[in-house]
Design a protein around this motif. Sequence first.
Motif, PDB file in Angstrom:
ATOM      1  N   VAL A 161       0.841  -1.206   0.000  1.00 35.83           N
ATOM      2  CA  VAL A 161       0.000   0.000   0.000  1.00 35.83           C
ATOM      3  C   VAL A 161       0.870   1.248   0.000  1.00 35.83           C
ATOM      4  O   VAL A 161       0.597   2.195  -0.745  1.00 35.83           O
ATOM      5  CB  VAL A 161      -0.980  -0.004   1.203  1.00 35.83           C
ATOM      6  CG1 VAL A 161      -1.711   1.320   1.318  1.00 35.83           C
ATOM      7  CG2 VAL A 161      -1.981  -1.140   1.072  1.00 35.83           C
ATOM      8  N   HIS A 162       1.931   1.261   0.820  1.00 33.22           N
ATOM      9  CA  HIS A 162       2.862   2.401   0.833  1.00 33.22           C
ATOM     10  C   HIS A 162       3.386   2.679  -0.566  1.00 33.22           C
ATOM     11  O   HIS A 162       3.378   3.826  -1.025  1.00 33.22           O
ATOM     12  CB  HIS A 162       4.065   2.102   1.740  1.00 33.22           C
ATOM     13  CG  HIS A 162       3.875   2.462   3.172  1.00 33.22           C
ATOM     14  ND1 HIS A 162       4.015   3.738   3.640  1.00 33.22           N
ATOM     15  CD2 HIS A 162       3.589   1.699   4.247  1.00 33.22           C
ATOM     16  CE1 HIS A 162       3.815   3.758   4.942  1.00 33.22           C
ATOM     17  NE2 HIS A 162       3.546   2.525   5.338  1.00 33.22           N
ATOM     18  N   LYS A 163       3.852   1.634  -1.205  1.00 40.15           N
ATOM     19  CA  LYS A 163       4.459   1.785  -2.539  1.00 40.15           C
ATOM     20  C   LYS A 163       3.422   2.268  -3.544  1.00 40.15           C
ATOM     21  O   LYS A 163       3.709   3.147  -4.363  1.00 40.15           O
ATOM     22  CB  LYS A 163       5.073   0.446  -2.962  1.00 40.15           C
ATOM     23  CG  LYS A 163       5.989   0.543  -4.141  1.00 40.15           C
ATOM     24  CD  LYS A 163       6.745  -0.753  -4.355  1.00 40.15           C
ATOM     25  CE  LYS A 163       7.744  -0.615  -5.491  1.00 40.15           C
ATOM     26  NZ  LYS A 163       8.499  -1.852  -5.680  1.00 40.15           N
ATOM     27  N   LEU A 164       2.240   1.712  -3.493  1.00 37.29           N
ATOM     28  CA  LEU A 164       1.179   2.147  -4.413  1.00 37.29           C
ATOM     29  C   LEU A 164       0.853   3.620  -4.230  1.00 37.29           C
ATOM     30  O   LEU A 164       0.764   4.382  -5.194  1.00 37.29           O
ATOM     31  CB  LEU A 164      -0.089   1.302  -4.215  1.00 37.29           C
ATOM     32  CG  LEU A 164      -1.344   1.776  -4.965  1.00 37.29           C
ATOM     33  CD1 LEU A 164      -1.115   1.789  -6.479  1.00 37.29           C
ATOM     34  CD2 LEU A 164      -2.539   0.904  -4.607  1.00 37.29           C
ATOM     35  N   MET A 165       0.699   4.033  -2.972  1.00 35.25           N
ATOM     36  CA  MET A 165       0.299   5.411  -2.715  1.00 35.25           C
ATOM     37  C   MET A 165       1.404   6.408  -3.095  1.00 35.25           C
ATOM     38  O   MET A 165       1.100   7.571  -3.356  1.00 35.25           O
ATOM     39  CB  MET A 165      -0.120   5.579  -1.253  1.00 35.25           C
ATOM     40  CG  MET A 165      -1.339   4.747  -0.877  1.00 35.25           C
ATOM     41  SD  MET A 165      -2.724   4.867  -2.028  1.00 35.25           S
ATOM     42  CE  MET A 165      -3.295   6.498  -1.668  1.00 35.25           C
ATOM     43  N   ASN A 166       2.644   5.961  -3.140  1.00 39.45           N
ATOM     44  CA  ASN A 166       3.726   6.838  -3.618  1.00 39.45           C
ATOM     45  C   ASN A 166       3.607   7.121  -5.114  1.00 39.45           C
ATOM     46  O   ASN A 166       4.112   8.131  -5.600  1.00 39.45           O
ATOM     47  CB  ASN A 166       5.096   6.226  -3.320  1.00 39.45           C
ATOM     48  CG  ASN A 166       5.472   6.345  -1.862  1.00 39.45           C
ATOM     49  OD1 ASN A 166       5.041   7.267  -1.185  1.00 39.45           O
ATOM     50  ND2 ASN A 166       6.275   5.417  -1.388  1.00 39.45           N
ATOM     51  N   HIS A 167       2.927   6.228  -5.848  1.00 39.86           N
ATOM     52  CA  HIS A 167       2.747   6.407  -7.282  1.00 39.86           C
ATOM     53  C   HIS A 167       1.489   7.190  -7.635  1.00 39.86           C
ATOM     54  O   HIS A 167       1.361   7.671  -8.744  1.00 39.86           O
ATOM     55  CB  HIS A 167       2.702   5.041  -7.981  1.00 39.86           C
ATOM     56  CG  HIS A 167       3.984   4.280  -7.879  1.00 39.86           C
ATOM     57  ND1 HIS A 167       5.174   4.682  -8.445  1.00 39.86           N
ATOM     58  CD2 HIS A 167       4.275   3.126  -7.226  1.00 39.86           C
ATOM     59  CE1 HIS A 167       6.124   3.825  -8.162  1.00 39.86           C
ATOM     60  NE2 HIS A 167       5.606   2.864  -7.429  1.00 39.86           N
ATOM     61  N   ILE A 168       0.579   7.265  -6.696  1.00 36.24           N
ATOM     62  CA  ILE A 168      -0.703   7.953  -6.981  1.00 36.24           C
ATOM     63  C   ILE A 168      -0.561   9.441  -6.736  1.00 36.24           C
ATOM     64  O   ILE A 168       0.047   9.898  -5.847  1.00 36.24           O
ATOM     65  CB  ILE A 168      -1.842   7.336  -6.129  1.00 36.24           C
ATOM     66  CG1 ILE A 168      -2.129   5.945  -6.642  1.00 36.24           C
ATOM     67  CG2 ILE A 168      -3.081   8.215  -6.177  1.00 36.24           C
ATOM     68  CD1 ILE A 168      -3.258   5.232  -5.920  1.00 36.24           C
TER      69      ILE A 168
END
Length: 168
Positions: A161-168
């Motif tokens: 989730v951390h990694k995903l939210m860094n891309h959004i």
Amino acid sequence: NFFFKDEFIKGSISYRGDIFFNIELKYDVVNDLLVARINNQNESIAIVLEKQQVDSFKINNSNFINTFDEKYGFLEELVKADSFSILKKHKKLARSKKDLHFVHHVFKKKKDRFFIKYGNNYHEVKSKKDFVAVFPNQKEIISEHFKTEKELRKNDFTAFVHKLMNHI
């Protein structure tokens, strides 16, 4: 049945808008309650703090917020950005086992639940569909992340989730 460990840990708390530091705290994840140990000259007592008066607290380098909603209770704040927050709900189940002379309590960790606070709403996120429902304009990025990070998602959903939210 407590977050991190069963002993009191020095932390900080925002209680009725006032911030207190170096308070000995334990977070009871079974009952979603915060316990503080208060020391005076002769003794120390443990008290369960009135939940509706606790705005937030920090224990073991983890920040928790009170949602003031019984449905969510205290949530650990993993990421706080300008427009959203990523939150995690810790939960354990308590079971009583009886033998001839005693009752034993056994605590089992339940699967953590993850939420995104977007605006004033909390959205539980488990699947790609859940993320797309919160961020419909980011569907391609979300789909690609779910495709390329399958192993991370399976092994460490928090990091996923951390990694995903860094891309959004």
